[in-house]
Enzyme design. Structure first.
Site, mmCIF file in Angstrom:
data_model
loop_
_atom_site.group_PDB
_atom_site.id
_atom_site.type_symbol
_atom_site.label_atom_id
_atom_site.label_comp_id
_atom_site.label_asym_id
_atom_site.label_seq_id
_atom_site.Cartn_x
_atom_site.Cartn_y
_atom_site.Cartn_z
ATOM 1 N N SER A 156 0.839 -1.197 0.000
ATOM 2 C CA SER A 156 0.000 0.000 0.000
ATOM 3 C C SER A 156 0.879 1.254 0.000
ATOM 4 C CB SER A 156 -0.960 -0.044 1.196
ATOM 5 O OG SER A 156 -1.943 0.958 1.101
ATOM 6 N N HIS A 198 -4.093 -0.854 -4.557
ATOM 7 C CA HIS A 198 -5.539 -1.103 -4.415
ATOM 8 C C HIS A 198 -6.224 -0.822 -5.755
ATOM 9 C CE1 HIS A 198 -4.921 -1.080 -0.024
ATOM 10 N NE2 HIS A 198 -4.235 0.038 -0.199
ATOM 11 N N GLU A 225 -5.047 -5.508 -4.964
ATOM 12 C CA GLU A 225 -4.884 -5.993 -3.601
ATOM 13 C C GLU A 225 -4.523 -7.473 -3.601
ATOM 14 O OE1 GLU A 225 -8.447 -5.032 -1.468
ATOM 15 O OE2 GLU A 225 -8.016 -2.870 -1.452
#
Length: 314
Positions: A156, A198, A225
């Protein structure tokens, strides 16, 4: 300063002398990057984290978990401490950095230079860069990666900072439009691309294309993800996990970015898009036995950009 412009042994000796640290052993080739799109599985098969552990050297590897992107560093560490212990890792420790003073400490630098692997947690990429930018810790990470073959992973926010030009924040426009995102400087381990995470889950294709209209010299890498892009310098890439990596190449495109008004939809002509599913490897080197000779030339060219070594921050 690039590796080609400075002898590796000289640079390592210089770094150790400047920091009053012992010299560390040189490795024969640079390390790998494990760039994770976020929300990696930590409960079931743990495919991505197991692969990261393997690339670091296995259960006895010296691994640091860097949680500086998180607003709750102890909690972020507890989560990764548990999962690494469940996988059998015996030398995983926490590297908390709250301030640039922490990042400049000799203890922090020593620990980074001794690591076989460094994993950066999620959180806020701006927070991470505020704590690491232009510090001895940042320079030590480059020395560890480029000269000691340390494996560096990030999920992330920890993935976003891998870029030299980092996607710091932005909305999620359905269609590309001008000024959809803010770009800032990242750690620079991936010098020729901008990474977004994401990706499919948060429908960020429009955002990444907007960014590429602004910076057509760079590739766009969108990572889903529970999916990771493993980058091996000078060789190729591999996709592991459950989703896909979307690779966008606008280096030959034409766009109206310069003439467009703020928030106006953009014209983008000649953009090339590749979808790379998990379970596949892609080489930048033409090799009849590996099947890379069958890859489109445009994809091989893009992969070559991804695996090209960047400058070392010394």
């Amino acid at each position: 300063m690039s590796l080609s412009s400075f002898n590796r042994r000289q640079l390592l000796a210089f770094s150790a002398t400047a920091l009053s640290l012992p010299a560390v052993a040189l490795a024969p080739r640079p390390g790998r990057l494990v760039v994770v799109g976020g929300a990696e599985d930590r409960l079931k098969d743990k495919i991505i984290l197991r692969r990261f552990l393997s690339l670091c050297g296995g259960e006895n590897a010296n691994i640091l978990v860097l949680t500086a992107a998180s607003s709750d560093q102890p909690a972020a560490w507890r989560g990764y401490d548990q999962v690494f212990r469940e996988m059998g890792a015996t030398q995983t420790t926490h590297l908390p950095i709250y301030t640039q003073e922490d990042a400049n400490s000799a203890d922090t630098v020593n620990r980074i230079l001794s690591a076989d692997g460094i994993f950066m947690s999620g959180g806020d990429q701006r927070r991470l860069m505020e704590r690491l930018s232009n510090t001895e810790a940042e320079r030590a990470m480059h020395t560890a990666f480029h000269l000691r073959r340390c494996c560096i992973g990030g999920t992330s926010a920890g993935a976003a900072v891998m870029s030299h030009i980092m996607l710091a924040e932005g909305g999620t426009p359905v269609l590309p439009k001008k000024d959809a995102a803010v770009l800032e400087e990242g750690l620079g381990f991936v010098p020729n691309a901008i990474i977004d995470q994401h990706f499919s889950e948060r429908r960020r294709l429009g955002r990444l294309m907007s960014v590429l209209a602004q910076r057509p010299d760079l590739l766009g890498v969108g990572i889903d993800e529970d999916t990771a892009l493993i980058i091996e310098r000078g060789t190729g890439v591999e996709v592991v996990g459950k989703g896909v990596v979307t690779l966008i190449d606008g280096r030959r495109m034409r766009s109206n970015f310069g003439a467009a008004a703020a928030s106006e939809h953009l014209e983008m002509l000649g953009v090339t898009l590749h979808v790379l599913p998990a379970g596949n490897r892609y080489s930048s080197v033409v090799d009849e036995t590996s099947g890379s000779s069958r890859l489109p030339r445009s994809l091989r060219s893009a992969i070559a950009e991804l695996v090209a070594p960047g400058p070392i921050r010394g």
